[in-house]
Design a protein around this motif. Sequence first.
Motif, PDB file in Angstrom:
ATOM      1  N   GLU A   3      55.459 -51.545  -8.344  1.00 52.00           N
ATOM      2  CA  GLU A   3      55.118 -51.519  -9.619  1.00 52.00           C
ATOM      3  C   GLU A   3      55.294 -50.138 -10.243  1.00 52.00           C
ATOM      4  O   GLU A   3      55.756 -50.157 -11.534  1.00 52.00           O
ATOM      5  CB  GLU A   3      53.643 -51.895  -9.621  1.00 52.00           C
ATOM      6  CG  GLU A   3      53.099 -52.074 -11.075  1.00 52.00           C
ATOM      7  CD  GLU A   3      53.388 -53.221 -11.966  1.00 52.00           C
ATOM      8  OE1 GLU A   3      53.745 -53.236 -12.920  1.00 52.00           O
ATOM      9  OE2 GLU A   3      53.915 -54.214 -10.963  1.00 52.00           O
ATOM     10  N   ARG A   6      59.020 -49.710 -11.808  1.00 54.69           N
ATOM     11  CA  ARG A   6      59.438 -50.443 -12.938  1.00 54.69           C
ATOM     12  C   ARG A   6      59.447 -49.687 -14.177  1.00 54.69           C
ATOM     13  O   ARG A   6      58.543 -48.922 -14.540  1.00 54.69           O
ATOM     14  CB  ARG A   6      58.635 -51.495 -13.053  1.00 54.69           C
ATOM     15  CG  ARG A   6      59.064 -52.541 -11.879  1.00 54.69           C
ATOM     16  CD  ARG A   6      58.369 -53.862 -12.225  1.00 54.69           C
ATOM     17  NE  ARG A   6      58.569 -54.767 -10.936  1.00 54.69           N
ATOM     18  CZ  ARG A   6      57.485 -55.366 -10.208  1.00 54.69           C
ATOM     19  NH1 ARG A   6      56.344 -55.236 -10.712  1.00 54.69           N
ATOM     20  NH2 ARG A   6      57.897 -56.068  -9.172  1.00 54.69           N
ATOM     21  N   TRP A   8      59.310 -50.076 -17.149  1.00 50.53           N
ATOM     22  CA  TRP A   8      58.883 -50.736 -18.474  1.00 50.53           C
ATOM     23  C   TRP A   8      58.672 -49.997 -19.666  1.00 50.53           C
ATOM     24  O   TRP A   8      59.097 -50.349 -20.761  1.00 50.53           O
ATOM     25  CB  TRP A   8      57.867 -51.813 -18.172  1.00 50.53           C
ATOM     26  CG  TRP A   8      56.457 -50.900 -18.124  1.00 50.53           C
ATOM     27  CD1 TRP A   8      56.055 -50.655 -16.935  1.00 50.53           C
ATOM     28  CD2 TRP A   8      55.580 -50.893 -18.937  1.00 50.53           C
ATOM     29  NE1 TRP A   8      54.771 -50.220 -17.015  1.00 50.53           N
ATOM     30  CE2 TRP A   8      54.435 -50.158 -18.454  1.00 50.53           C
ATOM     31  CE3 TRP A   8      55.543 -50.971 -20.368  1.00 50.53           C
ATOM     32  CZ2 TRP A   8      53.544 -49.569 -18.967  1.00 50.53           C
ATOM     33  CZ3 TRP A   8      54.482 -50.462 -20.938  1.00 50.53           C
ATOM     34  CH2 TRP A   8      53.411 -49.616 -20.451  1.00 50.53           C
ATOM     35  N   LEU A  11      61.843 -48.457 -21.088  1.00 56.07           N
ATOM     36  CA  LEU A  11      62.712 -49.534 -21.515  1.00 56.07           C
ATOM     37  C   LEU A  11      62.093 -50.129 -22.904  1.00 56.07           C
ATOM     38  O   LEU A  11      62.775 -50.303 -23.830  1.00 56.07           O
ATOM     39  CB  LEU A  11      62.714 -50.789 -20.629  1.00 56.07           C
ATOM     40  CG  LEU A  11      63.716 -51.975 -20.899  1.00 56.07           C
ATOM     41  CD1 LEU A  11      65.170 -51.532 -21.222  1.00 56.07           C
ATOM     42  CD2 LEU A  11      63.432 -52.965 -19.885  1.00 56.07           C
ATOM     43  N   ALA A  12      60.963 -50.183 -23.031  1.00 55.22           N
ATOM     44  CA  ALA A  12      60.265 -50.292 -24.351  1.00 55.22           C
ATOM     45  C   ALA A  12      60.488 -49.406 -25.506  1.00 55.22           C
ATOM     46  O   ALA A  12      60.881 -49.766 -26.422  1.00 55.22           O
ATOM     47  CB  ALA A  12      58.735 -50.577 -24.157  1.00 55.22           C
ATOM     48  N   GLY A  51      55.971 -48.503 -26.166  1.00 58.92           N
ATOM     49  CA  GLY A  51      56.869 -47.729 -25.446  1.00 58.92           C
ATOM     50  C   GLY A  51      56.105 -46.494 -25.274  1.00 58.92           C
ATOM     51  O   GLY A  51      56.043 -45.654 -24.304  1.00 58.92           O
ATOM     52  N   GLY A  54      53.310 -46.608 -23.105  1.00 57.28           N
ATOM     53  CA  GLY A  54      53.637 -46.700 -21.642  1.00 57.28           C
ATOM     54  C   GLY A  54      54.227 -45.420 -20.999  1.00 57.28           C
ATOM     55  O   GLY A  54      53.991 -45.158 -20.007  1.00 57.28           O
ATOM     56  N   ARG A  58      52.758 -43.646 -18.081  1.00 52.98           N
ATOM     57  CA  ARG A  58      53.500 -43.926 -16.936  1.00 52.98           C
ATOM     58  C   ARG A  58      54.095 -42.476 -16.250  1.00 52.98           C
ATOM     59  O   ARG A  58      54.458 -42.180 -15.218  1.00 52.98           O
ATOM     60  CB  ARG A  58      54.676 -44.790 -17.381  1.00 52.98           C
ATOM     61  CG  ARG A  58      55.874 -44.743 -16.070  1.00 52.98           C
ATOM     62  CD  ARG A  58      55.657 -45.783 -15.212  1.00 52.98           C
ATOM     63  NE  ARG A  58      57.060 -46.050 -14.528  1.00 52.98           N
ATOM     64  CZ  ARG A  58      57.476 -45.052 -13.419  1.00 52.98           C
ATOM     65  NH1 ARG A  58      56.665 -43.971 -13.321  1.00 52.98           N
ATOM     66  NH2 ARG A  58      58.462 -45.266 -12.807  1.00 52.98           N
TER      67      ARG A  58
END
Length: 187
Positions: A3, A6, A8, A11-12, A51, A54, A58
Motif C-alpha cells: 500500500e 502505490r 496514487w 498520479l492524482a 493530489g 495525498g 504520502r
Amino acid sequence: MTEAERPWAQLALAVGGLCWIGWSLATIVTGSADGSVRLLVGASGFVLAVGLLGVVLRLPWIYQFPGGEGSGIALLGGLAFAAGQWSRVLLGGAGWFAEGIVALGVLGLASGTVLLAAGVVRARRVPPWLGVALFVGTVLFLGFGNGDGLRAWLAPPLGLAWLALGGYLLRYSEQPSGHLEPSAISR
C-alpha cells in the motif's frame, strides 16, 4: 506492491494537471468556459486538491522545506475553486455566492501554489525549474479572467506545471533529491 508503494497521490496531481489542460484547451476551442467545460474546471480543482492532500500525507518530506505549507493552502483553494465552479453550474449562472467562492478558491490556489513554488526553488528537493514553472503558470493564470479571446491561452501553462510536478514525483517519489543539492534546511 504494498500500500505504501502505490503512487496514487502523485498520479492524482498529474491527472489534476491533465484536467486543467483539458478544460483550458476546451475553453480555447469553444471560446467559452460555460456548461460542461465549467464542470471540468471544477473537476480539475478537486483532483488537484486530492493530489495535494495525498502528496502531503504520502510524502512527509514536503513539509521539510520553506513553502511546504503552500501545498495545504493550495489544497483548500482547489476545493473552494471546485465548489465555486460546480455551484455556478447548479445555480445556473454567475450568482454572487458562487463568484465569491470561486474568488476565494483562486486566491487560495494561487497563493498556496506561489508558496509551494518558492519552497521548491529554495529547498531543491525537486528540480528548481518545477518551482519556476509553477510560479510562472500561476502568474499567467491570474490574467485569465473569464477566458475571452487570447486570455484563454493563459491557463494551460499552470496545468502543464502541475502535470510536470506530478510526473516528477511519480517517477522519483521516495528519493526525489538524490541527484540534486541538499535541502536548504539541512545546510
